[in-house]
Structure formats: structure tokens, C-alpha cells
Design an enzyme around this catalytic site. Sequence first.
Site, PDB file in Angstrom:
ATOM      1  N   HIS A 104       1.219  -0.867  -7.350  1.00  0.00           N
ATOM      2  CA  HIS A 104       0.376  -0.246  -6.323  1.00  0.00           C
ATOM      3  C   HIS A 104      -0.050  -1.326  -5.326  1.00  0.00           C
ATOM      4  CE1 HIS A 104      -2.924   1.722  -4.287  1.00  0.00           C
ATOM      5  NE2 HIS A 104      -2.408   2.865  -4.710  1.00  0.00           N
ATOM      6  N   GLU A 173       4.689   4.679  -0.430  1.00  0.00           N
ATOM      7  CA  GLU A 173       3.277   4.737  -0.041  1.00  0.00           C
ATOM      8  C   GLU A 173       2.991   3.638   0.976  1.00  0.00           C
ATOM      9  OE1 GLU A 173      -0.356   6.048  -2.435  1.00  0.00           O
ATOM     10  OE2 GLU A 173      -0.175   3.927  -2.892  1.00  0.00           O
TER      11      GLU A 173
HETATM   12  P1  PGA Z   1      -5.286   7.928  -0.876  1.00  0.00           P
HETATM   13  O1  PGA Z   1      -4.761   6.846  -1.932  1.00  0.00           O
HETATM   14  O2  PGA Z   1      -4.754   9.257  -1.306  1.00  0.00           O
HETATM   15  O3  PGA Z   1      -6.788   7.834  -0.955  1.00  0.00           O
HETATM   16  O4  PGA Z   1      -4.757   7.511   0.458  1.00  0.00           O
HETATM   17  C1  PGA Z   1      -3.466   6.917  -2.442  1.00  0.00           C
HETATM   18  C2  PGA Z   1      -3.210   5.726  -3.310  1.00  0.00           C
HETATM   19  O5  PGA Z   1      -3.635   4.620  -2.951  1.00  0.00           O
HETATM   20  O6  PGA Z   1      -2.565   5.861  -4.364  1.00  0.00           O
END
Ligand code: PGA
Length: 253
Positions: A104, A173
Site C-alpha cells: 500500500h 491505486e
Molecule cells: P480512500 O483510500 O478510499 O480513502 O481513497 C483508499 C486506500 O488508500 O486504500
Amino acid sequence: MTKKMIVANWKMLPNSLAEAEGILEFVDQNLEGLMVENPLFSIVFCPPFIFLEDVGRIIKNSNLSKIASLGAQDISSGEGGAWTGEVSGPMLRRLGVEYVIVGHSERRLKLGESNALVDQKIKVALDNQIEPIVCLGETTRNDGYKDFLIDQITRTFEGLTADEIGKCILCYEPVWAISTNLNAHPDTPESAVESIRFIKQFLFENLFLYGGSVNSTNVASFLSQEEINGVLVGAASVNKGEFVKILQRVAQL
Ligand code: PGA
């Protein structure tokens, strides 16, 4: 349509077990109408380590067991023993953890986790029959972002066999899209799909999630894309009303 996966990344929240129980009870009470007997989606709850055991027990003893499973937010690269502060793969497996988020961006950026360490964690997860949810994504969207992604992919999966890589769930992401980052805004579904197609060229037919500011207003637009098999939800996953709304949208897809 293949079943969509909703991963609830609670991050370092909520602050108490009572609040964690409150979220799960609320979701459980609102399962009606979400077609849990023949669900179009599955949920992976990823609470902080200290709540894993309780969250696992609550899932098992409620209707959530029909659609939800347990995930961790991290895993140690070590096998056990002299690793102060870490939690090992076998420990997680014994708690019933089936998935683990690795790489992450908050761990990469705030804790200095390298691609090489993420690579190690993927191996440990797979050795313990835990499915890694591997996060990939650029910090800023500039002209060089595709080169950044190539470098991240190459180093994150270095030394893994095709079979091992094939067992990973990938999550695109982009860091700039994570809701808690300055001036964050969600990617558009079209642009997320472009990045996912780009990443896919270097990998396999993995399941792909999108993460970054997913909420009840935009979740359907992401999940209606064929290339997006699920979403990683951060802030909205600890807001029980909003999270149930997300599930309701997904059930209507
Ligand atoms: P968010 O976070 O949905 O608050 O943007 C997603 C994540 O960091 O996994």
C-alpha cells in the site's frame, strides 16, 4: 458478470473494538436486499491487526459469512522469531486471514517500504496460502508516470514465477487519488482502465481492483468497467452508512 470484490481497508481505524463491532453489525443488519444468497459481490474486511480475531469471529457468526472474508493490512517478510513488532504469515493464517494488502502506498511512502520488501511479502503471503492484494500506482500523474509504473512492476514482482504472479490480486491505486492526500480526487473510470490495461501488458490475467476515493457516488462507474473486478475502499469503508450505500449500488449493477 463476474463477482466484484469490495475490499474494506480500515487503515488505522476505528479507535475501539466497540466501533469496529458497530460497523459490522450495521452492515449485517442491512444485508437484506443485497442478494446475499446469490451475491454479485464479495467483501474483504481488512481491520487493524488488533481487531482481526474479533472481526473474524463476528463474520463467522453472522450472515456476513455468506459474503465476507478476513484480510490483513500487512504481513511480515520474516518467518517468525526475532522480528519485533511484526506479525507473521502463519499467525495471520491461524486467525483465518485469507487476503493481505501488500505494497500500500502509505506503507511505501510513510514507512519507506521498498519494492524489494513488497516482493518478499508477496512470497511469504503465498507460502502461507494468503492471497496478496498488491497495490501499484504512481504518486503523481505526469509525463513519466508509465515509466514509474514499469519500474514499480518490475521490481515488485522480481524473481516471482508466472504461477506466483498469477495468484496475486492487483490493485491500481494512484497515490494522488487517495482521499486523505492533499487535493485528492478520484481517477476517472476511463483513465483507470487505461492504466490497468497498461499494467496488464507486463503481467497476466490477474484480477484487478481500482482504489482511490471510491464512494457510493462513483463505485458503479468503476465497477461497470469490464477491466475492473473490484474496488479498494479506504475512508468510506469505516463510515458505516456510506459503506452500506456502496454495497447497495454494487448489488444493483
Ligand atoms: P480512500 O483510500 O478510499 O480513502 O481513497 C483508499 C486506500 O488508500 O486504500
